[in-house]
Design an enzyme around this catalytic site. Sequence first.
Site, PDB file in Angstrom:
ATOM      1  CD  GLU A 109      -1.069   0.754   3.608  1.00 10.49           C
ATOM      2  OE1 GLU A 109      -1.653   1.811   3.356  1.00 10.49           O
ATOM      3  OE2 GLU A 109      -1.057   0.247   4.742  1.00 10.49           O
ATOM      4  CE  LYS A 116      -2.690   2.329  12.968  1.00 15.94           C
ATOM      5  NZ  LYS A 116      -3.295   2.850  12.024  1.00 15.94           N
TER       6      LYS A 116
END
Length: 325
Positions: free
Chosen positions: A45, A178
């Site tokens: 990405e 995260k």
Amino acid sequence: MIQSAPCAEWAIDWTSLSGVKSELLKIQPEVQKAINQGKPVVALESTIISHGLPRPKNAQAALEFEQILRDKGVVPATIAVIDGVANIGLDAKGLDLIANQDIAKASVRDLPILAAKELSGATTVAATAHLAALAGIRVFATGGLGGVHRGANETFDESADLSVLANTPITVVSAGVKSVLDISATLERLESLSVPVLGFQTKTFPAFWLRESEFTIDWSVDSATEIAAVMFAQDLIGEGGGIVVANPVPEHLGWERIEHDLIVAKAFAAADAAGVRGKAVTPFLLQYIVEASGGKSLEVNLNLAKNNVSLAADIAIAWSAISED
Ligand code: PSU
Ligand code: MN
């Protein structure tokens, strides 16, 4: 006429509409050749490069991710939109552009707008997965997956990464999500969306900078070959969606939990005070955390991303072997 996807030759012929680009998806010849021949390819990405890592380390990381793949005989396909064209595979100029130009953060919904306006954008996990699958790529490495944000019961802030993976045949290797997200809610949503989550040699879902979150997952896999076998079975009897491989950062490369917890808490307070909303939240938190940790979080981020790229290479190799039979 729009051809049906996924197809390696996929491209929209807009020539009947004057002034609109005739090609909206450009697959690098090396990538196209590998796809056609069933050779291993891994998608990467660009949001992690443009918005997730600071300059100048981001440019270096983009090159390093590709090199890890090449060293294993895997063709890298970094994905980004350049002047409205979705590029599957970037040359040195393209990699430099995503690292050093201020370009939009592009999820799937932004793709048609960038195309029509002929603008550039760094693709998120959602947009990268979508474009990679259109091109016929089956394996994708990122750092951390997007997910459900804390407080989403009020803000509705849930990354499109999740819903896209429900409908996109791609295996994404990430170090979990995260700890700035609501990990529990993210895992619940992945369950609702019928996206398999495979812990790589673990039954504990990782929390990006930390090897372990407090949440367990149902399934672990021991090898890249086993992951390829799940992909194969998913194609036959699954819902047509993707797979999340949760790959914990190696023990000696993780972040110390106490410092991590302290700084993440501070980052939230700062985002709140600054009134940051929507898609700006993730980049804000990441940047704050890099600065507050004196670069420690960045070092861990780079290490976990490289670790994911390396596992993705192994999966692509195993997939290539399995799909040859
Ligand atoms: N994890 C990182 N760095 C990042 C991201 C995730 O370590 O830059 C990016 C990915 O591109 C992911 C996106 O798809 O954040 C999720 O953003 P949002 O929550 O706005 O969907
Ligand atoms: Mn969001």
